[in-house]
Design an enzyme around this catalytic site. Structure first.
Site, PDB file in Angstrom:
ATOM      1  N   HIS A  68      -3.263  -5.129   1.534  1.00 30.29           N
ATOM      2  CA  HIS A  68      -2.660  -5.452   2.838  1.00 30.29           C
ATOM      3  C   HIS A  68      -2.794  -6.953   3.092  1.00 30.29           C
ATOM      4  CE1 HIS A  68      -2.329  -1.324   4.603  1.00 30.29           C
ATOM      5  NE2 HIS A  68      -3.202  -1.076   3.650  1.00 30.29           N
ATOM      6  N   CYS A 107       0.825  -1.211   0.000  1.00 34.47           N
ATOM      7  CA  CYS A 107       0.000   0.000   0.000  1.00 34.47           C
ATOM      8  C   CYS A 107       0.864   1.267   0.000  1.00 34.47           C
ATOM      9  CB  CYS A 107      -1.002  -0.062   1.137  1.00 34.47           C
ATOM     10  SG  CYS A 107      -2.434   0.970   0.822  1.00 34.47           S
ATOM     11  N   GLU A 117      -1.277  -8.677   5.192  1.00 35.51           N
ATOM     12  CA  GLU A 117      -0.972  -9.023   6.595  1.00 35.51           C
ATOM     13  C   GLU A 117      -2.237  -9.078   7.446  1.00 35.51           C
ATOM     14  OE1 GLU A 117      -0.487  -6.137   5.215  1.00 35.51           O
ATOM     15  OE2 GLU A 117      -1.115  -4.556   6.601  1.00 35.51           O
TER      16      GLU A 117
HETATM   17  N1  GLN Z   1      -3.524   6.418   0.741  1.00 37.84           N
HETATM   18  C1  GLN Z   1      -2.284   6.133   1.392  1.00 37.84           C
HETATM   19  C2  GLN Z   1      -1.140   6.900   0.777  1.00 37.84           C
HETATM   20  O1  GLN Z   1      -1.277   7.546  -0.192  1.00 37.84           O
HETATM   21  C3  GLN Z   1      -1.979   4.650   1.407  1.00 37.84           C
HETATM   22  C4  GLN Z   1      -2.992   3.920   2.259  1.00 37.84           C
HETATM   23  C5  GLN Z   1      -2.486   2.681   2.920  1.00 37.84           C
HETATM   24  O2  GLN Z   1      -1.268   2.434   3.030  1.00 37.84           O
HETATM   25  N2  GLN Z   1      -3.388   1.906   3.467  1.00 37.84           N
HETATM   26  O3  GLN Z   1      -0.072   6.864   1.291  1.00 37.84           O
END
Ligand code: GLN
Length: 245
Positions: A224, A115, A226
């Protein structure tokens, strides 16, 4: 003079990470790779548990000394959890870790970003805040917050054989304000796509969106893995690290 280690020649091996002084080891040395989990924000505990389940030895990375000087010095690989990439780059900068980590990745330290971690590993980012800095390393363009607005999360069962998820056992992918990959360079392997971009409520795409990629020693997922105790993505990363170590 007889050496006390005479019958234990292997115990003599010097390893800076596991100094054993002068005595023969009673147990074989730990052969698991040591994988750091960047602990500035995000699911540090869950990533550590998944790494452990995947056969690695997780260690928490909080400051630049934890990174070591070269790949394999303190850690054999690193996980960059989710969170907020703007905050993460600010924190990496103020803890003096941005440049050391960028250099380690540049010299071959395997890294897995989930992410916001995926955003940090991208060479190009759409929707970045002004002045936001990244680690880079994967020849891809990532779009921040692509799946929706701040509160949005989205889940899908991904069929992704490269991640050990066949038709019979798809991978439950949880996307939280997640990025997706807009395009990749020639050296980047696409490991998973969503079934349809429309399912995420963003429209526009008939095909799936790219949500997992690998380039060399670098792995990234929009989702994610995890959360929910599935460690198949971590298995892939641990085997990438083991191959290099
Ligand atoms: N929207 C977040 C970003 O731009 C990422 C979101 C996340 O890691 N769950 O960093």
């Amino acid at each position: 003079m007889t050496s006390p280690n005479h019958f234990h020649p292997r115990a003599h091996t010097l390893d800076a990470r596991r100094p054993r002084a002068l005595f023969p080891a009673l147990v074989p040395p730990d052969s698991r790779p040591t994988i750091g989990v960047l602990a500035l924000q995000g699911d540090v505990r869950e990533h550590s548990l998944a790494l452990e389940a995947a056969g690695a030895r997780p260690v928490v990375v909080r400051r630049s000394a934890d990174l070591g000087e070269t790949p394999g010095d303190r850690i054999d690989g690193i996980v960059i959890p989710g969170g907020e990439s703007t905050t993460m780059s600010t924190l990496l900068g103020s803890f003096g870790m941005l440049n050391p980590l960028r250099e380690l990745i540049g010299t071959g330290l395997p890294a897995y970003g989930s992410c916001a971690g995926m955003i940090m590993l991208a060479d190009r980012v759409e929707g970045a805040e002004e002045g936001q800095t990244f680690l880079g390393g994967i020849d891809m363009t990532v779009r921040r917050n692509a799946f929706g607005r701040q509160v949005d999360s989205y889940e899908e069962d991904l069929v992704a054989p490269a991640l050990g998820a066949g038709q019979d056992r798809p991978l439950r992918a949880v996307f939280i304000r997640a990025p997706w990959v807009e395009d990749v360079g020639r050296g980047v392997e696409i490991l998973a796509t969503t079934r349809a971009g429309r399912a995420a409520g963003v429209g526009g795409a008939d095909g799936g969106r790219i949500v997992a990629v690998r380039q060399g020693a670098l792995l990234a997922t929009s989702f994610h893995p995890e959360v929910g105790g599935d460690h198949r993505v971590h298995d892939v990363f641990v085997s990438m690290v083991t191959r290099r170590a």
